[in-house]
Design a protein around this motif. Structure first.
Motif, PDB file in Angstrom:
ATOM      1  N   LEU A  39     -21.118  18.026   1.159  1.00  0.00           N
ATOM      2  CA  LEU A  39     -20.971  18.930  -0.062  1.00  0.00           C
ATOM      3  C   LEU A  39     -19.500  18.999   0.160  1.00  0.00           C
ATOM      4  CD1 LEU A  39     -23.841  21.092   1.075  1.00  0.00           C
ATOM      5  CD2 LEU A  39     -23.611  19.893  -1.131  1.00  0.00           C
ATOM      6  N   ILE A  40     -18.467  18.854   1.498  1.00  0.00           N
ATOM      7  CA  ILE A  40     -17.390  19.780   2.106  1.00  0.00           C
ATOM      8  C   ILE A  40     -16.803  18.668   1.035  1.00  0.00           C
ATOM      9  CG2 ILE A  40     -15.273  19.353   3.490  1.00  0.00           C
ATOM     10  CD1 ILE A  40     -17.711  20.878   5.503  1.00  0.00           C
ATOM     11  N   ARG A  41     -16.894  17.195   1.385  1.00  0.00           N
ATOM     12  CA  ARG A  41     -16.205  16.229   0.344  1.00  0.00           C
ATOM     13  C   ARG A  41     -16.054  16.786  -0.939  1.00  0.00           C
ATOM     14  NH1 ARG A  41     -13.766  12.151   1.034  1.00  0.00           N
ATOM     15  NH2 ARG A  41     -14.942  11.456   2.910  1.00  0.00           N
ATOM     16  N   ARG A  42     -16.971  16.832  -1.902  1.00  0.00           N
ATOM     17  CA  ARG A  42     -17.351  17.409  -3.292  1.00  0.00           C
ATOM     18  C   ARG A  42     -16.698  19.083  -3.355  1.00  0.00           C
ATOM     19  NH1 ARG A  42     -20.325  16.529  -7.879  1.00  0.00           N
ATOM     20  NH2 ARG A  42     -21.001  14.323  -6.181  1.00  0.00           N
ATOM     21  N   HIS A  43     -16.487  19.936  -2.365  1.00  0.00           N
ATOM     22  CA  HIS A  43     -16.522  20.991  -2.834  1.00  0.00           C
ATOM     23  C   HIS A  43     -14.942  21.444  -2.237  1.00  0.00           C
ATOM     24  CE1 HIS A  43     -19.785  22.955  -5.135  1.00  0.00           C
ATOM     25  NE2 HIS A  43     -20.675  22.190  -4.176  1.00  0.00           N
ATOM     26  N   ARG A  44     -14.035  20.155  -1.900  1.00  0.00           N
ATOM     27  CA  ARG A  44     -12.645  20.367  -0.810  1.00  0.00           C
ATOM     28  C   ARG A  44     -12.769  20.975   0.140  1.00  0.00           C
ATOM     29  NH1 ARG A  44     -11.374  15.816  -3.652  1.00  0.00           N
ATOM     30  NH2 ARG A  44     -11.476  16.125  -5.693  1.00  0.00           N
ATOM     31  N   SER A  45     -13.230  22.560   0.738  1.00  0.00           N
ATOM     32  CA  SER A  45     -13.425  22.461   1.064  1.00  0.00           C
ATOM     33  C   SER A  45     -14.705  23.825   0.792  1.00  0.00           C
ATOM     34  CB  SER A  45     -12.485  23.664   1.702  1.00  0.00           C
ATOM     35  OG  SER A  45     -11.870  24.434   0.825  1.00  0.00           O
ATOM     36  N   LEU A  46     -15.341  24.143   2.463  1.00  0.00           N
ATOM     37  CA  LEU A  46     -16.520  25.414   2.292  1.00  0.00           C
ATOM     38  C   LEU A  46     -16.587  26.298   3.548  1.00  0.00           C
ATOM     39  CD1 LEU A  46     -19.197  23.076   0.601  1.00  0.00           C
ATOM     40  CD2 LEU A  46     -17.985  24.959  -0.311  1.00  0.00           C
ATOM     41  N   ALA A  47     -16.619  27.200   3.493  1.00  0.00           N
ATOM     42  CA  ALA A  47     -17.238  27.972   4.271  1.00  0.00           C
ATOM     43  C   ALA A  47     -19.044  27.731   5.084  1.00  0.00           C
ATOM     44  CB  ALA A  47     -17.107  29.644   3.958  1.00  0.00           C
ATOM     45  N   LYS A  48     -18.925  28.712   6.041  1.00  0.00           N
ATOM     46  CA  LYS A  48     -20.976  28.466   7.191  1.00  0.00           C
ATOM     47  C   LYS A  48     -21.367  29.123   5.519  1.00  0.00           C
ATOM     48  CE  LYS A  48     -19.246  27.810  11.413  1.00  0.00           C
ATOM     49  NZ  LYS A  48     -18.794  28.450  13.058  1.00  0.00           N
ATOM     50  N   VAL A  49     -21.469  29.439   5.443  1.00  0.00           N
ATOM     51  CA  VAL A  49     -22.168  30.394   4.500  1.00  0.00           C
ATOM     52  C   VAL A  49     -22.065  30.230   3.405  1.00  0.00           C
ATOM     53  CG1 VAL A  49     -20.493  31.886   3.444  1.00  0.00           C
ATOM     54  CG2 VAL A  49     -22.827  33.005   3.836  1.00  0.00           C
ATOM     55  N   LEU A  76     -12.042  20.213   9.516  1.00  0.00           N
ATOM     56  CA  LEU A  76     -11.416  20.781  10.481  1.00  0.00           C
ATOM     57  C   LEU A  76     -11.509  22.235  10.007  1.00  0.00           C
ATOM     58  CD1 LEU A  76      -7.810  19.085   9.803  1.00  0.00           C
ATOM     59  CD2 LEU A  76      -8.936  18.849  12.102  1.00  0.00           C
ATOM     60  N   ALA A  77     -11.322  23.601  10.188  1.00  0.00           N
ATOM     61  CA  ALA A  77     -10.584  24.945   9.728  1.00  0.00           C
ATOM     62  C   ALA A  77      -9.829  25.191   9.772  1.00  0.00           C
ATOM     63  CB  ALA A  77     -11.541  25.732  11.359  1.00  0.00           C
ATOM     64  N   GLY A  78      -9.926  25.784   8.471  1.00  0.00           N
ATOM     65  CA  GLY A  78      -8.917  26.384   7.687  1.00  0.00           C
ATOM     66  C   GLY A  78      -8.310  27.525   8.855  1.00  0.00           C
ATOM     67  N   GLU A  79      -7.282  28.315   7.376  1.00  0.00           N
ATOM     68  CA  GLU A  79      -7.040  29.818   8.264  1.00  0.00           C
ATOM     69  C   GLU A  79      -8.065  30.699   7.500  1.00  0.00           C
ATOM     70  OE1 GLU A  79      -4.316  31.368   9.518  1.00  0.00           O
ATOM     71  OE2 GLU A  79      -3.900  29.167   9.882  1.00  0.00           O
ATOM     72  N   PRO A  80      -8.900  31.809   7.849  1.00  0.00           N
ATOM     73  CA  PRO A  80      -9.551  32.650   7.939  1.00  0.00           C
ATOM     74  C   PRO A  80      -9.493  33.292   6.665  1.00  0.00           C
ATOM     75  CG  PRO A  80      -9.068  32.399  10.582  1.00  0.00           C
ATOM     76  CD  PRO A  80      -8.178  31.566   9.745  1.00  0.00           C
ATOM     77  N   GLN A  81      -9.936  33.199   5.636  1.00  0.00           N
ATOM     78  CA  GLN A  81     -10.170  34.300   4.683  1.00  0.00           C
ATOM     79  C   GLN A  81     -11.033  35.863   5.010  1.00  0.00           C
ATOM     80  OE1 GLN A  81      -8.155  33.044   2.562  1.00  0.00           O
ATOM     81  NE2 GLN A  81      -8.008  30.945   3.640  1.00  0.00           N
ATOM     82  N   ARG A  82      -9.839  36.962   4.065  1.00  0.00           N
ATOM     83  CA  ARG A  82     -10.606  37.971   4.518  1.00  0.00           C
ATOM     84  C   ARG A  82     -11.406  38.415   2.912  1.00  0.00           C
ATOM     85  NH1 ARG A  82     -10.043  40.253   9.268  1.00  0.00           N
ATOM     86  NH2 ARG A  82      -8.166  39.389  11.058  1.00  0.00           N
ATOM     87  N   GLY A  83     -12.505  39.012   3.115  1.00  0.00           N
ATOM     88  CA  GLY A  83     -13.305  40.136   2.260  1.00  0.00           C
ATOM     89  C   GLY A  83     -13.291  41.000   2.236  1.00  0.00           C
ATOM     90  N   ARG A  84     -14.106  41.619   1.645  1.00  0.00           N
ATOM     91  CA  ARG A  84     -13.421  43.438   1.535  1.00  0.00           C
ATOM     92  C   ARG A  84     -14.529  43.550   2.543  1.00  0.00           C
ATOM     93  NH1 ARG A  84     -14.496  45.087  -5.090  1.00  0.00           N
ATOM     94  NH2 ARG A  84     -13.292  43.865  -5.933  1.00  0.00           N
ATOM     95  N   ILE A  85     -15.692  43.550   2.649  1.00  0.00           N
ATOM     96  CA  ILE A  85     -16.039  43.290   4.271  1.00  0.00           C
ATOM     97  C   ILE A  85     -16.421  42.532   4.657  1.00  0.00           C
ATOM     98  CG2 ILE A  85     -17.095  45.603   2.287  1.00  0.00           C
ATOM     99  CD1 ILE A  85     -19.531  43.623   1.969  1.00  0.00           C
ATOM    100  N   GLY A  86     -17.548  42.729   6.151  1.00  0.00           N
ATOM    101  CA  GLY A  86     -17.647  41.631   7.433  1.00  0.00           C
ATOM    102  C   GLY A  86     -16.730  40.838   7.902  1.00  0.00           C
ATOM    103  N   GLN A  87     -16.493  39.972   8.724  1.00  0.00           N
ATOM    104  CA  GLN A  87     -15.707  39.300   9.269  1.00  0.00           C
ATOM    105  C   GLN A  87     -14.886  37.915   7.962  1.00  0.00           C
ATOM    106  OE1 GLN A  87     -15.823  38.963  12.590  1.00  0.00           O
ATOM    107  NE2 GLN A  87     -16.609  40.922  12.242  1.00  0.00           N
ATOM    108  N   PRO A  88     -14.115  37.653   8.626  1.00  0.00           N
ATOM    109  CA  PRO A  88     -13.226  36.403   8.024  1.00  0.00           C
ATOM    110  C   PRO A  88     -13.925  35.327   7.700  1.00  0.00           C
ATOM    111  CG  PRO A  88     -12.119  37.921   9.277  1.00  0.00           C
ATOM    112  CD  PRO A  88     -12.845  38.066   9.845  1.00  0.00           C
TER     113      PRO A  88
END
Length: 413
Positions: A39-49, A76-88
């Motif tokens: 899945l990560i290969r297909r989507h290039r990068s994915l968050a755990k959620v 590899l872990a990338g830079e955290p992406q901040r959303g409107r709510i919750g943890q990065p």
């Protein structure tokens, strides 16, 4: 479809496949790891959620899997992406240095030996050009160049090499007349076991062998733009044209591994004198026909292989070949869509990018003028990998065997 030579799994010089990482690992754990990697290969990068949502796994299970893959150096872990709510949200991508594959592409006019990383980046390459492929010379080439190839990878990463994949035409001995080789020159391939010979020279790496056009199709599906289509037919134009078939997002090899032998499709060919004849596509839309046109015009046919990225000086012979090949390809597209309503037909090959663009444009022009009543339309588009597709497909074989989920392992033992 494939020959496999076993590896000595206990050798410290080769990266162990995923199933060897821990004797207590269950089949479900292995499957889930491979599923996440695919899945990560297909989507290039994915968050755990996102991984949890796509797989249906719990967030806790997903976290355990990602932590394990990260510890193994595969993601590899990338830079955290901040959303409107919750943890990065932290996106994860494949680590290019997480695993490597060695690929040997055996062509009718040239061979490439490549070192490829986990994201299909070619780290090093060696090339050999010849009038015709001789098995002993190609094995000597691989043995001679391998050590130099490996010096371009830090020694500490040699253990991450998963094996050797070979992409080559099947039944090479049947093409002596078309390649204009000396009688019997290709006969040695009848009894030559490529997997066994490479295994003898490069033990303990496992060796896998696949048809070259099928391997190119797998590369387009796994690493290229082919992933955007659920069903597509694929043409790869080398010295001879070949192809592959993708159905429901997976390569369809057929019962003998020869599905997608599109070069054997019958098409109506128009000769220079205006007469027509029914011939196989391979005798029209193959680069050896351009080679013959160049020789007839007083040029060297080897210029095709010596300058693979610049054919600007070929002029009239090239234009005539593109026109003839495009007309034949349009006929083949119609025949394919009469059997299966593909979303797309992808055309790629061992030629410069501008030649690929011209060929696809001309094919679409001929296709637009054809009688398409009763056919579901499909897009005819360029491939995204180019002349390296066969070598990348070959080098991908050990990586797919070691790290792809079962459904995505395109070449099974």
């Amino acid at each position: 479809m494939e020959e496999t030579a076993p590896a000595e799994a206990n050798s410290p010089s080769v990266a162990l496949p995923a199933e060897s990482r821990g004797s207590t690992q269950t089949g479900m754990r292995l499957y889930n790891e491979r599923l996440v990697l695919s899945l990560i290969r297909r989507h290039r990068s994915l968050a755990k959620v996102e991984i949890a949502r796509l797989t249906g796994l719990s967030t806790q299970t997903t976290t355990v899997i990602i932590n394990r893959l990260e510890a193994d150096g595969l993601v590899l872990a990338g830079e955290p992406q901040r959303g409107r709510i919750g943890q990065p949200s932290v996106p994860y991508s494949l680590n290019p240095a997480g695993a490597f594959g060695l690929g040997l592409m055996i062509g009718r006019r040239s061979s490439d030996l490549v070192l490829m990383d986990f994201t299909a980046g070619i780290r090093a390459r060696r090339r050999m050009i010849y009038s015709f492929p001789a098995p002993e010379e190609i094995m000597a080439f691989a043995e001679r160049e391998m050590s130099g190839l490996l010096t371009e990878l830090p020694e500490a990463q040699h253990r991450r090499i998963s094996g050797i994949g070979v992409a080559m035409p099947f039944e090479l001995w049947n093409w002596e007349a078309d390649l204009q080789t000396p009688p019997g020159a290709l006969g040695k391939w009848r009894d030559f076991n490529v997997a066994a010979e490479l295994s003898r020279r490069f033990a303990p790496w496992p060796v896998r062998v696949c048809n070259d056009a099928t391997a190119a199709c797998a590369a387009e599906l796994t690493f290229g733009a082919g992933a955007a289509y659920r069903d597509f037919a694929y043409f790869y134009i080398g010295a001879f044209i070949g192809g592959g078939i993708v159905l429901n997002g997976s390569l369809f090899p057929g019962r003998s591994g020869n599905a997608g032998a599109l070069g054997s499709m019958p098409i109506m060919r128009r000769e220079d004198n205006g007469e027509t004849s029914l011939q196989q596509l391979i005798r029209t839309a193959s680069i050896y026909q351009l080679e013959r046109r160049l020789i007839a015009a007083g040029r060297r046919g080897t210029d095709i292989w010596l300058s693979p990225d610049d054919w600007s000086s070929f002029e009239d012979p090239l234009d005539a070949w593109v026109t003839e090949a495009a007309e034949a390809l349009a006929q083949a597209v119609a025949a394919l869509l009469a059997m299966i309503d593909f979303e797309a037909v992808i055309i790629d090959g061992a030629f410069p990018l501008d030649v690929r663009r011209r060929l696809v444009e001309r094919t679409n022009e001929h296709w637009a003028r054809m009688d398409r009543q009763g056919l579901t339309d499909a897009v005819v588009v360029e491939g995204s990998i180019g002349r390296d597709a066969r070598a990348i497909g070959g080098a991908a074989l050990p990586l797919l065997a070691a790290f792809a989920r079962d459904h995505d392992v395109l070449f099974k033992d």
